[in-house]
Design a protein around this motif. Structure first.
Motif, mmCIF file in Angstrom:
data_model
loop_
_atom_site.group_PDB
_atom_site.id
_atom_site.type_symbol
_atom_site.label_atom_id
_atom_site.label_comp_id
_atom_site.label_asym_id
_atom_site.label_seq_id
_atom_site.Cartn_x
_atom_site.Cartn_y
_atom_site.Cartn_z
ATOM 1 N N ASP A 133 -3.466 -40.320 -13.862
ATOM 2 C CA ASP A 133 -2.295 -39.755 -14.543
ATOM 3 C C ASP A 133 -2.595 -38.365 -15.102
ATOM 4 O O ASP A 133 -1.738 -37.471 -15.065
ATOM 5 C CB ASP A 133 -1.781 -40.685 -15.642
ATOM 6 N N GLU A 134 -3.814 -38.144 -15.576
ATOM 7 C CA GLU A 134 -4.195 -36.818 -16.082
ATOM 8 C C GLU A 134 -4.253 -35.816 -14.926
ATOM 9 O O GLU A 134 -3.808 -34.679 -15.046
ATOM 10 C CB GLU A 134 -5.563 -36.881 -16.756
ATOM 11 N N ASP A 168 -2.602 -35.969 -12.124
ATOM 12 C CA ASP A 168 -1.242 -35.677 -11.660
ATOM 13 C C ASP A 168 -0.555 -34.636 -12.535
ATOM 14 O O ASP A 168 0.209 -33.808 -12.040
ATOM 15 C CB ASP A 168 -0.395 -36.954 -11.625
ATOM 16 N N GLN A 169 -0.829 -34.653 -13.842
ATOM 17 C CA GLN A 169 -0.202 -33.701 -14.758
ATOM 18 C C GLN A 169 -0.648 -32.275 -14.469
ATOM 19 O O GLN A 169 0.165 -31.356 -14.443
ATOM 20 C CB GLN A 169 -0.528 -34.057 -16.207
ATOM 21 N N ALA A 170 -1.956 -32.078 -14.271
ATOM 22 C CA ALA A 170 -2.494 -30.746 -13.986
ATOM 23 C C ALA A 170 -3.927 -30.892 -13.506
ATOM 24 O O ALA A 170 -4.709 -31.622 -14.101
ATOM 25 C CB ALA A 170 -2.462 -29.867 -15.232
ATOM 26 N N HIS A 171 -4.236 -30.210 -12.397
ATOM 27 C CA HIS A 171 -5.612 -30.207 -11.904
ATOM 28 C C HIS A 171 -5.931 -28.883 -11.230
ATOM 29 O O HIS A 171 -5.036 -28.113 -10.892
ATOM 30 C CB HIS A 171 -5.878 -31.382 -10.954
ATOM 31 N N ARG A 221 -11.082 -33.308 -19.341
ATOM 32 C CA ARG A 221 -10.084 -32.698 -20.222
ATOM 33 C C ARG A 221 -10.724 -31.732 -21.217
ATOM 34 O O ARG A 221 -10.315 -30.594 -21.349
ATOM 35 C CB ARG A 221 -9.300 -33.788 -20.969
ATOM 36 N N SER A 265 0.224 -29.122 -10.350
ATOM 37 C CA SER A 265 0.821 -30.303 -10.983
ATOM 38 C C SER A 265 1.531 -31.139 -9.929
ATOM 39 O O SER A 265 2.192 -30.605 -9.035
ATOM 40 C CB SER A 265 1.814 -29.884 -12.054
ATOM 41 N N ILE A 273 3.705 -33.429 -10.864
ATOM 42 C CA ILE A 273 4.872 -33.989 -11.569
ATOM 43 C C ILE A 273 6.106 -33.161 -11.241
ATOM 44 O O ILE A 273 6.055 -31.958 -11.193
ATOM 45 C CB ILE A 273 4.633 -34.020 -13.093
#
Length: 108
Positions: free
Chosen positions: A28-29, A31-34, A66, A106, A108
């Motif tokens: 989930d982290e 998917d938010q931003a990588h 993170r 992202s 999302i």
């Protein structure tokens, strides 16, 4: 040996130089931003064997999370399992990367 903690600027250079990016956060982290081209390997699944499968040519790996805590744990796990490649880690994680206006992807 050991691992080396990098600033955002040195991390960006390491990526340009061809380091393989390993993201040790959760799905989930991620998917938010990588980071572009990052390979997700959650900390709970990190092993020298898995990294060797991802990186058969033993390129330098760059681990990030993170805030920098999980990446240091992951680096130590790899070292304890006899991983012989060069290990770098983004000292303050993707948080510092984003704060420095570096690009992310992202889902999302």
């Amino acid at each position: 040996m050991g691992f080396k903690s990098l600033s955002v600027e040195d991390t960006a250079q390491s990526i340009k130089d061809g380091s393989i990016i390993i993201d040790v956060r959760e799905q989930d982290e991620y998917d938010q931003a990588h980071l572009e081209n990052a390979i997700l390997v959650p900390l709970s699944t990190v092993s020298a064997e898995k990294i060797n499968e991802i990186n058969p040519t033993n390129k330098t790996i760059l681990i990030h999370c993170r805030s920098g805590k999980r990446s240091k744990v992951a680096a130590n796990v790899l070292l304890s399992q006899g991983y012989s490649g060069e290990i770098l880690e983004l000292d303050e994680g993707i948080n510092a990367w984003i704060e420095s206006d570096q690009p992310v992807i992202s889902n999302i």
